[in-house]
Each structure stands twice: as structure tokens, then as C-alpha cells.
Design a protein around this motif. Structure first.
Motif, PDB file in Angstrom:
ATOM      1  N   GLY A   1       0.826  -1.196   0.000  1.00 47.88           N
ATOM      2  CA  GLY A   1       0.000   0.000   0.000  1.00 47.88           C
ATOM      3  C   GLY A   1       0.860   1.245   0.000  1.00 47.88           C
ATOM      4  O   GLY A   1       2.079   1.182  -0.187  1.00 47.88           O
ATOM      5  N   GLU A   2       0.219   2.382   0.224  1.00 48.68           N
ATOM      6  CA  GLU A   2       0.908   3.669   0.261  1.00 48.68           C
ATOM      7  C   GLU A   2       0.805   4.242   1.667  1.00 48.68           C
ATOM      8  O   GLU A   2      -0.299   4.412   2.193  1.00 48.68           O
TER       9      GLU A   2
ATOM     10  N   ASP B   1      -5.424   2.476   2.727  1.00 47.74           N
ATOM     11  CA  ASP B   1      -4.056   2.950   2.929  1.00 47.74           C
ATOM     12  C   ASP B   1      -3.898   3.625   4.288  1.00 47.74           C
ATOM     13  O   ASP B   1      -2.830   3.548   4.910  1.00 47.74           O
TER      14      ASP B   1
ATOM     15  N   GLU C   1       4.353  -0.890  -5.093  1.00 49.92           N
ATOM     16  CA  GLU C   1       3.847  -0.363  -3.831  1.00 49.92           C
ATOM     17  C   GLU C   1       4.796  -0.725  -2.691  1.00 49.92           C
ATOM     18  O   GLU C   1       5.628  -1.630  -2.819  1.00 49.92           O
TER      19      GLU C   1
END
Length: 258
Positions: free
Chosen positions: A40-41, A55, A76
Motif C-alpha cells: 500500500g501507500e 491505505d 507499492e
């Protein structure tokens, strides 16, 4: 250290709202305990109201020390469980959430399906997801539009896939529409798979013979389109998959690779 982790876990539970609108956190925890990592971020800040967005939830786990950065994967940030104590807490949280929420497909899940499609060639679940959404959200008015609605809905859904730019080609002959999922290799240089979707539509009252006729037409057209110069130049080193999809009314009755 162990006691501090347990205190943080209790804080985490208080921050997350437990209702059917927030199934993301359960699917994230499930992924973590099954495969040992998520991607994810990381967000540097977010409001309490948005804490359960995917996220943001992953970022919250990271800032609580329940995840650690372990490089990157498929474009990612890759985050893993740092130790066994945290793993036990995540198992407990997953069980709690299972009891209090109905898990369902959502935009977070769709993003993961898109990634699996681009990097692992796992395409079936992605098209099952589109078919499920189409069936669930179609109004009576949409159903009356028939083929135009099915094609438009499929195109709109594939347009949300960040790994591809869908290109729709339509010929004048009735019932022929295809979508080339142009791989964005300039951005995702390590992507491994690209797709042609031959989409056919039969009316709900049409016979099985009609469905089979459409299927055979789709196979012929997919092979022809795959051999075109436009497609061959665009796919680069990716593996090209030719996917045949036939809807009968609002129900997908064929979804196969040829």
C-alpha cells in the motif's frame, strides 16, 4: 516491549469503527496473517473519520509499530509483521472483526484483483467481480439497454484499473465489441500480463445455441485482433491473454481464455 504492543493494540481497536461500512480492515488483516505482508501507500496524516480507508488503516498499523517496511512489491510499499507478538494481536483483531462485519468486495479488493491480473495473470476473479457488480447495481432501466449497458459498464470498470488504459474497438456488425487493455509499461515496467476482452451479449430469452454461436464468434475475433500490429506493438514483453466473455441478460455465462 510485549506489554507496550498490547496497549497500542487496544488503542487501535478503539479507533476503528465496527460496522458493515468498514470491511477493508478485516480483509487487510486477513491478508497479513495469511501471507505475512501487505502492500500500500503510507500516509503521513489523515483524519479520524477516514482511518478505516485501506491505505490509512495500513499506515495506522505501521505507526503503531504493528508493521515494518520490507522494500517494495509491484509498485507499492511492502509491509510485513515484525514479530510473533504482533501476529497474535492481528489474529485476535481479525476474529473480532469477522464477528462484527459482513465481508464483501469493495474498491480496496478491486485494486488487489487488478494487481494480481497485471503481475500474476490471475484474471478470472477480476471479471467475476465486474459481473457481480453489474448484476448487483443494474436497474430495470439499465437492463432495457442490454448490450450497450453491459459493454459500457465493463469499459467503465476496466478504466479504473490503474495498470491499463482500456481501448475499445467497435465494428459496425451487430454484437461485436472488444476491449484491449493497453499495458502502461512506461509506469509499471515490471508488469507481466496484458489482455484482450471479446465481449458478447445475448438476450435473456436467447437459446443456449445462440450463446454458443456468440462464443465461437468471439474466439475468431479475439484471435484476429490479437494478431493485429496495434496490439503486437503495445504488449511489449508481456504475455497476452485472450478472454472471451458472454453475458445472457445481466448474467455472465461464459468467461474463459482461448
Amino acid at each position: 516491549v510485549e506489554e507496550n504492543i498490547r496497549v497500542d493494540y487496544n488503542k487501535l481497536r478503539m479507533l476503528i469503527r465496527k460496522d458493515k461500512e468498514f470491511a477493508h480492515d478485516a480483509s487487510t488483516i486477513q491478508t497479513l496473517v495469511q501471507q505475512g505482508y501487505v502492500t500500500g501507500e503510507l500516509k503521513t496524516g489523515f483524519s479520524a473519520e477516514t482511518v478505516a480507508e485501506p491505505d490509512n488503516f495500513i499506515s495506522l498499523l505501521f505507526y503503531f509499530g504493528m508493521l515494518t517496511i520490507s522494500g517494495t512489491l509491484e509498485g507499492e510499499t511492502k509491509l510485513t509483521i515484525p514479530n510473533q507478538v504482533v501476529r497474535e494481536q492481528l489474529y485476535s483483531y481479525l476474529l473480532d472483526t469477522y464477528n462484527e462485519a459482513d465481508l464483501r468486495f469493495d474498491n480496496w479488493e478491486k485494486g488487489k484483483l487488478a494487481s494480481a491480473m497485471a503481475y500474476r495473470g490471475d484474471w478470472k476473479a477480476y471479471f467475476d467481480y465486474i459481473a457481480e457488480c453489474l448484476h448487483r447495481y443494474s436497474s430495470q432501466r439499465d437492463k432495457q439497454k442490454g448490450e450497450a449497458y453491459v459493454h459500457g459498464f465493463t469499459l467503465a470498470m476496466t478504466a479504473q484499473n490503474r495498470f491499463y488504459r482500456p481501448i475499445s474497438e467497435q465494428e459496425n456488425q451487430e454484437g461485436y465489441a472488444d476491449i484491449f487493455m493497453f499495458p502502461l509499461l512506461d509506469i509499471y515496467k515490471d508488469m507481466l500480463h496484458s489482455y484482450i476482452i471479446e465481449l458478447k451479449y445475448a438476450k435473456g430469452k436467447d437459446s443456449d445455441e445462440k450463446v454458443e454461436q456468440l462464443r465461437q464468434e468471439a474466439i475468431t475475433q479475439a484471435n484476429r485482433y490479437a494478431a493485429s500490429e496495434t496490439v503486437q506493438k503495445a504488449i511489449g514483453t508481456t504475455t497476452l491473454h485472450k478472454i472471451i466473455v458472454v453475458y445472457q441478460g445481466m448474467k455472465m455465462v461464459v468467461c474463459e481464455e482461448v
